[in-house]
Design an enzyme around this catalytic site. Structure first.
Site, short mmCIF file in Angstrom:
data_model
loop_
_atom_site.label_atom_id
_atom_site.label_comp_id
_atom_site.label_asym_id
_atom_site.label_seq_id
_atom_site.Cartn_x
_atom_site.Cartn_y
_atom_site.Cartn_z
CD GLU A 53 8.23 -3.19 8.39
OE1 GLU A 53 7.62 -3.99 8.16
OE2 GLU A 53 8.62 -2.26 7.64
CB CYS B 231 10.38 -0.36 2.96
SG CYS B 231 11.16 0.24 1.52
CD GLU C 83 -5.52 -5.32 0.25
OE1 GLU C 83 -4.90 -5.79 -0.34
OE2 GLU C 83 -5.22 -5.62 1.46
CE LYS D 16 -2.99 -8.34 -4.35
NZ LYS D 16 -3.54 -7.34 -3.41
CB SER E 288 4.60 -7.48 5.68
OG SER E 288 3.51 -8.30 5.44
CG PHE F 179 -0.30 0.21 2.56
CD1 PHE F 179 0.03 1.72 2.67
CD2 PHE F 179 0.19 -0.35 3.43
CE1 PHE F 179 0.62 2.14 4.06
CE2 PHE F 179 0.97 -0.12 4.63
CZ PHE F 179 0.93 1.06 4.79
P1 NAD Z 1 1.45 -6.65 3.02
O1 NAD Z 1 2.48 -7.77 3.22
O2 NAD Z 1 0.27 -6.76 4.13
O3 NAD Z 1 0.77 -6.58 1.74
C1 NAD Z 1 1.55 -6.45 0.24
C2 NAD Z 1 0.70 -7.41 -0.73
O4 NAD Z 1 0.46 -8.68 -0.48
C3 NAD Z 1 -0.58 -6.76 -0.85
O5 NAD Z 1 -0.91 -6.55 -2.39
C4 NAD Z 1 -1.67 -7.60 -0.29
O6 NAD Z 1 -2.91 -7.52 -0.90
C5 NAD Z 1 -0.86 -8.92 -0.29
N1 NAD Z 1 -1.46 -9.71 0.72
C6 NAD Z 1 -1.77 -9.23 2.22
N2 NAD Z 1 -1.84 -10.47 3.01
C7 NAD Z 1 -1.63 -11.41 1.96
C8 NAD Z 1 -1.94 -12.89 2.36
N3 NAD Z 1 -2.11 -13.28 3.49
N4 NAD Z 1 -1.55 -13.87 1.40
C9 NAD Z 1 -1.03 -13.31 0.12
N5 NAD Z 1 -1.05 -11.82 -0.19
C10 NAD Z 1 -1.30 -11.20 0.83
O7 NAD Z 1 2.22 -5.17 3.00
P2 NAD Z 1 1.48 -3.74 3.33
O8 NAD Z 1 0.96 -3.47 4.58
O9 NAD Z 1 0.84 -3.36 2.02
O10 NAD Z 1 3.09 -2.83 3.04
C11 NAD Z 1 3.83 -2.47 4.20
C12 NAD Z 1 5.01 -3.50 4.23
O11 NAD Z 1 5.69 -3.62 2.98
C13 NAD Z 1 6.02 -3.08 5.25
O12 NAD Z 1 6.35 -4.34 5.79
C14 NAD Z 1 7.29 -2.60 4.58
O13 NAD Z 1 8.39 -2.56 5.01
C15 NAD Z 1 7.16 -3.16 3.33
N6 NAD Z 1 7.71 -2.73 2.16
C16 NAD Z 1 8.82 -3.10 1.79
C17 NAD Z 1 9.44 -2.54 0.72
C18 NAD Z 1 10.85 -2.98 0.39
O14 NAD Z 1 11.45 -2.71 -0.71
N7 NAD Z 1 11.51 -3.83 0.98
C19 NAD Z 1 9.12 -1.37 -0.02
C20 NAD Z 1 7.69 -1.13 0.38
C21 NAD Z 1 7.07 -1.74 1.55
#
Ligand code: NAD
Length: 512
Positions: free
Chosen positions: A397, A297, A192, A189, A242, A165
């Site tokens: 985090e 991040c 959401e 994808k 994450s 997000f």
């Molecule tokens: P998230 O892991 O909740 O979601 C990321 C994606 O995974 C979304 O598209 C979501 O719909 C999908 N998703 C969520 N739960 C799922 C599941 N159980 N099974 C399959 N898919 C699922 O992350 P977020 O809250 O959207 O973003 C924040 C996180 O992203 C933080 O941990 C941040 O550090 C990380 N991030 C990392 C970087 C990097 O370059 N390392 C960059 C940006 C964000």
């Protein structure tokens, strides 16, 4: 019906809010699963749209559209492919403000920050415009007598991108410009929580002249993600999110035979040595700790103050943090809200826990004044001092505007702390001692390092990625590693017959 994800899922109602779509085969495609999530403006708490969550069948439709578009796209000349990328770049330059507004409306970050995100994504488009050069292989004449060798890199096919997000435009743009320029077709994808930027960019691709089916968007939750992870027609997965989900993506994707790069979470430390310019360090700690409400991040969440600079540094940071304006990102504020009510509650809960466990709350963002109407999801800048490494504010985090100060006695203690951390995304050192900085960059076990630079996000022509639990897989995003990820190599050995052709030889080919 409810979705498999979190609090945003709803059943369809006639609530009067716009209904978003998927983007399949060059067209906006209404959702057919009957499952929706709410898209919320985090600054006001109002639901602004409903996003359809794709069923497994809808994901397969998108993959089929991408698969059908692949043969013609991979055979389209590089000159034509890159001319479409140039057009996409021009359109994006002309309309970047629109995209920034969409990002602010769904994510909450202030407009200038959203514009910065678009600009950093645009850099990757510009890098990918140079694909003819980036795809050039090697060639050797007369490797063996009368035998020439050359190498090429070819596209993979359909590639999947799953984005978080916090960067609705930039993170997808870390991947799709390179994937498309290299001749692949894409199914994205998006998160959401922030689906509109991806749909907007899909329309921009159509305007730029990209053939139908080369770029597709499916909205949704775990069902959509699993559809991409398990489809045999999807050749690779680029994931950002994450750490627990990144690990799942890597394990499931590779078990299904895919190439996977899964970028995960972070806990970034900023080390300040006693000789540093403490005003510069305080400015940068505030920028990196509270920019985008800490939902980056590469945000700094742990400030490691070495030796006797801690009291002065904490005072300078506190003064600056108290002066920040938090509110609706469309107004002239420094910091916006958190993305959801759940995120707001989680972040406040961490501050409560830190206080209970003995940290000093120097600046408290839990009950601030916020420049916004409605019920936005705000937590103001929060500064915690005397944070211990066993406290949850340090170990987890938080992903919010909470800067924790950990005090240590020496440079060695600071580096040991960072190297003991399970994450290894970014880190920074602030010092005027070149020797100390040089030692730091050599010793620290982290993928991206700043020297007097707090958010060291690499330019598009370098590659972005962390170490340890911040990245699963071995290929970082964009730069030459990105080109490598979205292509696979072939080496061709050629002999054209000439009068010296010398008959049978059953021995293993050598360089004779
Ligand atoms: P998230 O892991 O909740 O979601 C990321 C994606 O995974 C979304 O598209 C979501 O719909 C999908 N998703 C969520 N739960 C799922 C599941 N159980 N099974 C399959 N898919 C699922 O992350 P977020 O809250 O959207 O973003 C924040 C996180 O992203 C933080 O941990 C941040 O550090 C990380 N991030 C990392 C970087 C990097 O370059 N390392 C960059 C940006 C964000």
């Amino acid at each position: 019906m409810t979705s498999t994800l979190d609090e945003t899922a709803t059943t369809p109602t006639d609530g009067g809010v716009p209904e978003l779509t998927h983007w399949i085969g060059g067209r906006a495609t209404p959702g057919g699963s009957g499952i929706y999530g709410d898209v919320t403006n985090p600054a006001t708490g109002e639901v602004s749209a409903r996003v359809p969550f794709a069923s497994a069948e809808e994901v397969l439709d998108a993959v089929a559209a991408a698969r059908a578009a692949f043969p013609a796209w991979r055979d389209t000349s590089l000159a034509r492919r890159t001319s479409i990328l140039f057009r996409f770049r021009e359109l994006l330059n002309a309309r970047a403000g629109e995209l920034a507004e969409l990002i602010t409306a769904e994510h909450g970050k202030v407009l200038s920050d959203a514009a910065g995100e678009v600009a950093r994504g645009q850099e990757v488009v510009e890098f990918a415009c140079g694909m003819p050069h980036l795809l050039k292989g090697g060639s050797t004449e007369n490797a063996s007598t009368g035998v020439d060798v050359h190498s090429v890199r070819q596209p993979l096919g359909v590639v999947g991108i799953i984005s978080p997000f916090n960067f609705p435009a930039m993170v997808p743009m870390w991947f799709f410009p390179i994937a498309i320029a290299a001749g692949n077709t894409v199914v994205l994808k998006p998160s959401e929580k922030v689906p509109s930027a991806a749909l907007w960019m899909a329309e921009l691709w159509r305007e730029a002249g990209l053939p139908d089916g080369v770029f597709n968007v499916v909205n949704g939750d775990k069902v959509a993600v699993d559809g991409l992870l398990t489809s045999p027609d999807v050749r690779s997965i680029s994931f950002v999110g994450s750490t627990p989900i990144a690990r799942y993506i890597y394990e499931t994707g590779t078990a299904h035979g895919k190439r996977v790069q899964a970028l995960g979470g972070a806990k970034n430390h900023m080390v300040v040595l006693p000789d540093a310019d403490l005003d510069l360090a305080a400015d940068q700690a505030v920028n990196a700790g509270f920019g985008s409400a800490g939902e980056r991040c590469m945000a700094i969440s742990a400030l490691v103050a070495v030796g006797d600079c801690a009291d002065t540094l904490v005072g300078k940071i506190a003064e600056r943090a108290r002066g920040l304006r938090t509110g609706d990102g469309r107004r002239s504020c420094d910091m916006g809200p958190l993305v959801t009510k759940a995120a707001q509650d989680r972040v406040s809960g961490y501050v409560d826990a830190g206080e209970r466990e003995g940290a000093t709350v120097v600046v408290d963002g839990r009950n601030g004044e916020f420049d916004a109407d409605g019920q936005g999801f705000f937590v103001g800048p929060t500064l915690l001092d005397h944070v211990g490494t066993d406290m949850s504010v340090y170990t987890d985090e938080i992903f919010g505007p909470v800067l924790s100060v950990v005090r240590v006695d020496s440079y060695t203690e600071a580096v040991d702390l960072i190297n003991a951390n399970p994450y290894g995304n970014g880190t920074a050192i602030f010092t005027n001692d070149g020797g100390a900085a040089r030692r730091f960059q050599n010793e620290v076990e982290v993928g991206m390092i700043g020297v007097n630079v707090p958010v060291p996000v690499p330019m598009a022509y370098y590659s972005f990625g962390g170490w340890k639990n911040s990245l699963f897989g071995d290929t970082h995003a964009h730069g030459t590693e990105g080109v490598h990820f979205f292509t696979r190599g072939k080496v061709i050995t050629t002999r054209w017959l000439d009068p010296s052709h010398a008959g049978l030889n059953l021995g293993f080919p050598t360089n004779a």
